[in-house]
Design an enzyme around this catalytic site. Sequence first.
Site, short mmCIF file in Angstrom:
data_model
loop_
_atom_site.label_atom_id
_atom_site.label_comp_id
_atom_site.label_asym_id
_atom_site.label_seq_id
_atom_site.Cartn_x
_atom_site.Cartn_y
_atom_site.Cartn_z
N TYR A 1 74.07 66.44 24.14
CA TYR A 1 72.82 66.93 23.50
C TYR A 1 71.97 67.73 24.50
O TYR A 1 71.47 68.81 24.18
CB TYR A 1 72.06 65.70 22.98
N LYS B 1 70.82 71.59 24.26
CA LYS B 1 69.40 71.96 24.23
C LYS B 1 69.02 72.84 25.43
O LYS B 1 68.15 73.70 25.33
CB LYS B 1 68.54 70.69 24.18
P1 NAD Z 1 66.62 64.82 11.59
O1 NAD Z 1 67.92 64.16 11.83
O2 NAD Z 1 65.61 64.14 10.76
O3 NAD Z 1 66.83 66.28 10.98
C1 NAD Z 1 67.84 67.13 11.38
C2 NAD Z 1 68.19 68.02 10.23
O4 NAD Z 1 69.25 68.91 10.60
C3 NAD Z 1 68.70 67.21 9.02
O5 NAD Z 1 68.07 67.67 7.85
C4 NAD Z 1 70.19 67.50 9.01
O6 NAD Z 1 70.77 67.43 7.74
C5 NAD Z 1 70.19 68.94 9.54
N1 NAD Z 1 71.50 69.32 10.00
C6 NAD Z 1 72.32 68.65 10.83
N2 NAD Z 1 73.49 69.30 10.97
C7 NAD Z 1 73.40 70.40 10.19
C8 NAD Z 1 74.28 71.46 9.90
N3 NAD Z 1 75.50 71.53 10.43
N4 NAD Z 1 73.87 72.45 9.05
C9 NAD Z 1 72.65 72.40 8.49
N5 NAD Z 1 71.76 71.41 8.73
C10 NAD Z 1 72.14 70.43 9.56
O7 NAD Z 1 66.05 65.14 13.03
P2 NAD Z 1 64.68 65.79 13.53
O8 NAD Z 1 64.10 64.84 14.48
O9 NAD Z 1 63.87 66.33 12.41
O10 NAD Z 1 65.30 66.98 14.39
C11 NAD Z 1 65.06 68.36 14.15
C12 NAD Z 1 65.34 69.13 15.42
O11 NAD Z 1 64.43 68.72 16.44
C13 NAD Z 1 66.74 68.89 15.99
O12 NAD Z 1 67.25 70.08 16.52
C14 NAD Z 1 66.49 67.89 17.09
O13 NAD Z 1 67.48 67.95 18.08
C15 NAD Z 1 65.13 68.36 17.60
N6 NAD Z 1 64.40 67.37 18.35
C16 NAD Z 1 63.99 66.20 17.77
C17 NAD Z 1 63.28 65.27 18.53
C18 NAD Z 1 62.79 63.98 17.95
O14 NAD Z 1 62.23 63.16 18.73
N7 NAD Z 1 62.91 63.72 16.67
C19 NAD Z 1 63.02 65.53 19.88
C20 NAD Z 1 63.46 66.71 20.43
C21 NAD Z 1 64.14 67.63 19.66
#
Ligand code: NAD
Length: 243
Positions: free
Chosen positions: A155, A159
């Site tokens: 991951y 990123k």
């Molecule tokens: P989440 O799991 O709630 O949402 C992720 C979304 O991406 C989901 O709707 C999922 O269906 C979609 N997804 C996954 N694979 C896919 C694909 N192949 N095609 C289309 N859609 C796809 O997670 P989140 O926390 O909302 O994460 C959103 C973004 O933020 C991600 O890139 C994650 O890495 C990043 N992020 C999140 C956090 C956190 O603390 N939640 C921290 C840093 C970065």
Amino acid sequence: MNQESKVAIVTGASRGIGKACAIELAKTGYTVIINYASNDDAANAVVKSITDNGGQAKAIKCDVSDSVSVKCMIDTVMNEFKRIDVLVNNAGITKDGLFIRMSDEDWLKVINTNLNSVFYVTKPVVKIMMKQRIGTIINISSICGVYGNAGQANYSSAKAGIIGFTKSLAKEIAARNITVNAIAPGFIETDMTSGLETEKIVANIPLGRLGKPEDIAQTVKFLVTSGSYITGQVIGVDGGLVI
Ligand code: NAD
């Protein structure tokens, strides 16, 4: 649907951060494309919540780690709406584990979904934005991509790759009036972080709470509405976790 308004695509927008970004962009006046991978009901619910509030949205199912499907999605958007003004590359997954036990499969799945997808979606969109001579691209990275995290070699690599991509592309296409920035969220309350023990994490966050998806959505809104002189940056939205 009004085809005069500006168009934003948010990948992975059926829940979490992507959903919050989509709702905020719709409030700002954009017609929002709700990209999603599998959950029809969740994506349709996001569209409904936007249209019930007077906004415009369309759900498009597409696995963004598959370049052929991505091409179809972008063709669909262009056939119907004729333009793309904002792209939020948000879709992401985790497959955590100690590096010595990490399978090839878990490495590739995370790199394909989190990093290769950004290449697949951004490439056709940039071509369109270059012709328009305007556009805003926002890539959702992570603090892990800047500082690393034990148990997340796959991951963190994806990123960090997004950050290198953001800076390089920003330099390449600035002359066409297209900005490219990354947001590096800290710990945000979503399904992705729902299994974590939050007490210890919160103790290390100077602002004393986990982030909410809306905290990221507000940053996206800021970049879209007030960020025309900001490009190639990585904006930390982490409550001061990393200072
Ligand atoms: P989440 O799991 O709630 O949402 C992720 C979304 O991406 C989901 O709707 C999922 O269906 C979609 N997804 C996954 N694979 C896919 C694909 N192949 N095609 C289309 N859609 C796809 O997670 P989140 O926390 O909302 O994460 C959103 C973004 O933020 C991600 O890139 C994650 O890495 C990043 N992020 C999140 C956090 C956190 O603390 N939640 C921290 C840093 C970065």
